[in-house]
Design a protein around this motif. Structure first.
Motif, short mmCIF file in Angstrom:
data_model
loop_
_atom_site.label_atom_id
_atom_site.label_comp_id
_atom_site.label_asym_id
_atom_site.label_seq_id
_atom_site.Cartn_x
_atom_site.Cartn_y
_atom_site.Cartn_z
N ARG A 135 -51.35 -38.38 -4.26
CA ARG A 135 -52.48 -38.61 -5.18
C ARG A 135 -52.45 -40.04 -5.73
NH1 ARG A 135 -55.04 -33.81 -5.97
NH2 ARG A 135 -53.79 -31.90 -5.87
N LEU A 255 -54.86 -30.40 -1.51
CA LEU A 255 -56.06 -31.23 -1.52
C LEU A 255 -57.33 -30.43 -1.34
CD1 LEU A 255 -54.81 -34.25 0.65
CD2 LEU A 255 -55.19 -34.25 -1.82
N THR A 256 -57.29 -29.38 -0.50
CA THR A 256 -58.52 -28.64 -0.15
C THR A 256 -58.50 -27.16 -0.52
OG1 THR A 256 -57.81 -27.92 2.07
CG2 THR A 256 -58.70 -30.17 1.87
N ILE A 307 -61.92 -32.38 0.19
CA ILE A 307 -61.02 -32.65 -0.93
C ILE A 307 -61.69 -32.19 -2.23
CG2 ILE A 307 -59.85 -34.47 -2.23
CD1 ILE A 307 -59.49 -35.95 0.43
#
Length: 581
Positions: A135, A255-256, A307
């Motif tokens: 990140r 992330l997803t 994302i």
């Protein structure tokens, strides 16, 4: 008088300069951002001071053209959108790199990773640090992109490439890790390997299914060690409360929100059937792994999910490859016989073998090289893995204090003409291909009173080249193909002493690309293919050839000297076998 008139002229000139200063400064605003993006050029301004300078100029010049106050004109940045992002999460560092349509690096952010060594032979990383580092790198890379005057909307997709085999387990409900990530080079599970081999007919019991020998290296064996050691984690797994993945799965999940992996990472677990490209029920049963904890297997180039938050919110994660396979794509090793060697923490040499898996008789691994699309065929490779390369230089720096910085290894090695008869076998965690000796341990042989730290540093660099030559010999025996040239990448390739000796000991040409981010480029190319930035393999090859201008290292060693040195090396290697019983 004349003096008074001259003084008045100077005063007027100074006043005029002060009045024009804001406009002069404003005219140079585009240059400030550009300096930070020019390869090899260092701006005198830090990123924070750079941004502050831009804000001050804009605020003090409200009459300036609106576009100049908000961003640098796109045409002046020197890069060609659309862009593709690449997250390269390696063993020792994490990077986020944004590439343009021509394969140029637009921005890059990097952060070193903390290794945890609880016991000898053990190596862990905190999964929370892994995602936090990613990140951080995303945020920094996007900030730099915006300083260049580009918008996030110009990034069309993101690819992920990662350290393989490193094992992560987390709670399905909370998403929190249940144990530190066990890194690929960790050897705590050697007893687990022995038990599996004894129970199922030897180290090659599953090779025809998964392409791999039973080894501490692979994720399935690490997972079994976790279940054997922590029965409470196994109980949770059997209740469907646990998720497992290699680092790619952990990143994509965070992330997803999707629990997926790709074929190049799944094939490094020992749990995937190499030909079917599916989790193998029989192997999972024998390893005691509930299949409910496993991620869904996808191709290496398709959209896995968007994302969910952060500066890249809404942008699809569209590619995933293990780092060594990603380097193959970065080199466009798309034809059978194409090969590359990556010099990173370890060394990893892959040769494309085409659409059918090829099984080795010489200690190599059969693996998936890539699958560029859900409907595309899987392409396979033979691989030779060396555990210790760049991390050996780190050991010389951190443990032995022979170096202040890893980059000094070339200068120190070049200060002596040879190793003075010293051979260094860096079997810190056993030996991988082609020996597969987990009980081997490191040794430095041939020491005399003449030996200095420079000889030992040079011997470590030569050991990396010798280990690569061992793998090349095995690949040539299996494939019947004579290697005449080898493409290379990775941080250690910046060391000319290593590259020169590698060419000498191979008797072949070593090709080093000018653009060193080949692994990250591979993930970007795959992601760009998935989202339509590039249309086909031919366009990928055009980007690669325009980007990777190669330097050639030719062999200068005569055949007899090469033969003698390799014989001494082989003798040194055998002396390290079975040190740990």
């Amino acid at each position: 008088g004349p003096a008074a008139m001259m003084s008045q002229r100077r005063l007027c000139g100074n006043l005029l300069f002060l009045l024009l200063l804001p406009k002069i400064a404003l005219a140079f605003v585009p240059v400030v951002g550009l300096q930070r993006a020019m390869p090899g050029h260092r701006s005198n301004l830090s990123p924070s001071r750079d941004a502050a300078f831009l804000r001050v100029l804009s605020s003090r010049n409200p009459s300036a053209p609106r576009g100049w106050r908000t961003k640098v004109p796109v045409a002046m940045s020197g890069f060609s959108p659309p862009f593709v992002g690449s997250i390269d999460d390696g063993t020792q560092s994490c990077r986020c790199i944004i590439f343009d349509q021509k394969g140029k690096v637009v921005t890059k952010a990097q952060k070193q990773k903390q290794q945890i060594f609880p016991q000898p032979g053990w190596c862990e990383q905190d999964p929370r640090d892994i995602i936090d580092n990613v990140r951080f790198c995303i945020e920094e890379a996007v900030k730099d992109l915006q300083r260049l005057g580009h918008s996030v909307e110009e990034v069309k997709g993101v690819g992920i490439t990662n350290q393989r085999e490193t094992t992560v387990i987390w709670d399905r409900k909370t998403g929190k890790p249940l144990h530190n990530a066990i890194v690929w080079l960790d050897t705590r599970n050697s007893k687990t390997c022995e038990d599996l081999a004894n129970a199922h007919g030897g180290r090659d019991a599953f090779r025809r299914k998964c392409g791999l020998p039973i080894s501490t290296y692979f994720s399935g064996v690490k997972l079994k060690w976790l279940f054997d050691t922590f029965p409470e984690i196994l109980a949770k797994a059997e209740r469907g409360e646990v998720m497992f993945g290699t680092v790619d799965s952990w990143l994509i999940y965070n992330l997803t929100g999707k629990h997926v992996t790709d074929v190049t990472n799944a094939c490094r677990t020992m749990l995937m059937n190499l030909e079917a490209l599916k989790w193998d029920e029989e192997v999972c049963s024998k390893f005691g792994v509930p299949m409910s904890i496993l991620p869904e297997i996808k191709s290496s180039a398709e959209i896995y999910g968007d994302i969910l938050d952060g500066p890249l919110k809404g942008i699809p994660v569209a590619a995933c490859l293990g780092d060594q396979q990603s380097a193959c794509v970065g080199h466009c090793a798309f034809n059978p016989g194409d090969s590359k060697n990556t010099y990173g923490t370890g060394c990893f040499l892959l040769m494309n073998t085409g659409e059918k898996p090829s099984f080795s008789n010489n200690g190599l691994l059969s693996t998936v090289c890539y699958q560029l699309g859900a409907d595309a065929p899987a392409i396979y490779a033979l691989e030779g893995s060396v555990a210790i390369a760049g991390v050996g230089v780190s050991w010389l720096r951190d443990n032995m204090k022979f170096l202040e910085h890893a980059e000094e290894s070339e200068k120190v090695a070049r200060s002596v003409p040879d190793t003075g008869g010293v051979y260094f076998v860096p079997a810190f965690s056993g030996l991988f291909a082609p020996y597969w000796k987990e009980g081997a341990r490191g040794a430095i042989l041939g020491l005399t009173q003449f030996t200095t730290s420079a000889h030992i540093v040079r011997a470590l660099l030569e050991a990396v080249a010798f280990q690569t030559a061992d793998v090349v010999d095995a690949i040539m025996k299996d494939s019947g193909i004579q290697l005449t040239r080898m493409k290379v990448d990775g941080g250690m390739t910046a060391n000319d002493v290593l590259m020169e000796f590698q060419a000498d000991v191979l008797g072949a040409t070593v090709m080093r690309p000018a653009m060193r981010e080949v692994t990250a480029l591979g993930a970007a190319l795959a992601a760009g293919l998935a989202v339509g930035v590039w249309k086909n393999i031919q366009e990928l090859e055009k980007v690669q050839s325009d980007t990777c201008d190669y330097t050639f290292f030719q062999s200068k060693m005569d055949t007899e000297t090469r033969k003698m040195k390799k014989m001494k090396w082989e003798d040194a290697v055998k002396r390290t076998f079975d040190w740990v019983q």
